[in-house]
Enzyme design. Sequence first.
Site, PDB file in Angstrom:
ATOM      1  N   TYR A 125     -40.376 -58.888  90.773  1.00 23.61           N
ATOM      2  CA  TYR A 125     -39.044 -58.968  91.366  1.00 23.61           C
ATOM      3  C   TYR A 125     -38.603 -60.408  91.622  1.00 23.61           C
ATOM      4  O   TYR A 125     -37.481 -60.647  92.048  1.00 23.61           O
ATOM      5  CB  TYR A 125     -39.031 -58.226  92.704  1.00 23.61           C
ATOM      6  CG  TYR A 125     -38.458 -56.833  92.626  1.00 23.61           C
ATOM      7  CD1 TYR A 125     -39.181 -55.809  92.024  1.00 23.61           C
ATOM      8  CD2 TYR A 125     -37.217 -56.537  93.162  1.00 23.61           C
ATOM      9  CE1 TYR A 125     -38.671 -54.534  91.963  1.00 23.61           C
ATOM     10  CE2 TYR A 125     -36.695 -55.263  93.102  1.00 23.61           C
ATOM     11  CZ  TYR A 125     -37.423 -54.261  92.497  1.00 23.61           C
ATOM     12  OH  TYR A 125     -36.919 -52.997  92.433  1.00 23.61           O
ATOM     13  N   LYS A 192     -53.268 -52.864  90.925  1.00 23.64           N
ATOM     14  CA  LYS A 192     -53.795 -52.593  89.581  1.00 23.64           C
ATOM     15  C   LYS A 192     -54.726 -53.773  89.247  1.00 23.64           C
ATOM     16  O   LYS A 192     -54.575 -54.460  88.230  1.00 23.64           O
ATOM     17  CB  LYS A 192     -52.623 -52.478  88.587  1.00 23.64           C
ATOM     18  CG  LYS A 192     -53.029 -52.025  87.208  1.00 23.64           C
ATOM     19  CD  LYS A 192     -53.162 -50.529  87.068  1.00 23.64           C
ATOM     20  CE  LYS A 192     -53.620 -50.137  85.684  1.00 23.64           C
ATOM     21  NZ  LYS A 192     -53.978 -48.726  85.551  1.00 23.64           N
ATOM     22  N   ASP A 227     -52.112 -46.069  89.604  1.00 19.47           N
ATOM     23  CA  ASP A 227     -51.883 -44.824  88.848  1.00 19.47           C
ATOM     24  C   ASP A 227     -52.590 -43.640  89.522  1.00 19.47           C
ATOM     25  O   ASP A 227     -52.001 -42.581  89.735  1.00 19.47           O
ATOM     26  CB  ASP A 227     -52.293 -44.973  87.373  1.00 19.47           C
ATOM     27  CG  ASP A 227     -53.542 -45.821  87.166  1.00 19.47           C
ATOM     28  OD1 ASP A 227     -54.100 -46.307  88.160  1.00 19.47           O
ATOM     29  OD2 ASP A 227     -53.969 -45.988  86.013  1.00 19.47           O
ATOM     30  N   ASP A 251     -41.591 -50.398  95.222  1.00 20.70           N
ATOM     31  CA  ASP A 251     -40.259 -49.918  94.845  1.00 20.70           C
ATOM     32  C   ASP A 251     -40.365 -48.530  94.206  1.00 20.70           C
ATOM     33  O   ASP A 251     -39.658 -47.588  94.580  1.00 20.70           O
ATOM     34  CB  ASP A 251     -39.647 -50.915  93.855  1.00 20.70           C
ATOM     35  CG  ASP A 251     -38.288 -50.479  93.357  1.00 20.70           C
ATOM     36  OD1 ASP A 251     -37.459 -50.113  94.192  1.00 20.70           O
ATOM     37  OD2 ASP A 251     -38.073 -50.498  92.133  1.00 20.70           O
TER      38      ASP A 251
END
Length: 364
Positions: A125, A192, A227, A251
């Site tokens: 972002y 991640k 995930d 988000d």
Amino acid sequence: MAQHTVTLIPGDGIGTETTEAMKQVLAAAGADIEWEVAEAGAHLMESCGTPLPESTVDAVKRNKVAIKGPITTPVGTGFRSVNVALRKTLDLYVCLRPVFSIPGAGGRYSDVDLVIVRENSEDLYAGVEFEEGSAEAARLIDMCAESGAGAIRPDSGISIKPISVTASQNIVRYAFDYAVKHGRKKVTAVHKANIMKHSDGLFLRVAREVAQEYANTGIEFEDRIVDAFCMNLVIDPSQFDVIVFPNLYGDIASDLCAGLVGGLGIAPGANIGEDYAVFEAVHGSAPDIAGKNLANPTAEILSAAMMLDHLGELECAARVRRAVRTVYSEGAHLTADIRKATGSKLPACSCTEFTEALIEALDA
Ligand code: NAD
């Protein structure tokens, strides 16, 4: 003179409808607020040459507290997000989004009670981007090849994902401080780090270090890969409590969580920094229903309840939340998004009718 002066940025799309509803509900609930209206959005491009005039930023700085409606961001081209610019300019490094079940709102579960703490200033972002075909993109591609970091196709556009120690420390400490203050039991850091070792890996390392600082609070700490986190969240949201994310995962998870409790129409939020706080619903400007009196103003109204808490108006905030629960549990006046979420065949009410029902419920 009113007790509080708050900057109101109606935004665009459904923002003008939802912020008007919010104002009416707060007035009826007895909140002693003077609104200083400031504009932002695409409609200002012609007159001001920018979607975020300096005067709007100054108004938030002056009053320190603002509430806004959503603002449309052109997809793919055009100006960068006003929302992101506002968060950056005011150093609103925390995006706080409580997610809770409201009986009657059509959620997939009846007992969701989560808090999303999303880093608000960096990650993908950050807006550090290089256009496909530009000289800068070519230099970066050469640098990656020369340094052995990896081959990037020459026809690539590139977005940079910076994650700093400073911002990671700030957001994870905020998550723990929030957990302590609100009697929460667990903080989960989502990442991640198995793939992005230097960005998400750093976030995870810092999160573990910060968790050590809070070891004597009794608050449990865990981490999850994003995930697997998503799957586990959908299977059983009750296993999570306070969840801290880098910006982009936060988000995406915000909308996922909103979906668990009945949709974007009821998901509130706040952007918080050391000096300023800007409250806003999770949802966007919903161009598909804008101007039709169909929007559900609950998310904006619950964002306003968070603002009332922030202003120390706890009783008024509780009154607004009680009225929301009453309207949803009675079920006679619900907007189309909620009728759809509940699978109800009853007629949906308009934004205006919902607001009137809510105002009536304040006295119940
Ligand atoms: P959106 O949240 O505007 O809409 C997604 C879907 O949810 C639509 O079908 C919409 O009708 C529905 N919806 C959203 N809010 C609702 C409400 N209060 N009541 C009933 N239904 C509601 O997401 P989008 O379509 O991806 O984005 C539209 C625009 O909003 C884009 O320009 C995006 O950049 C912008 N946006 C702004 C903000 C913000 O201002 N903070 C946040 C997200 C998106």
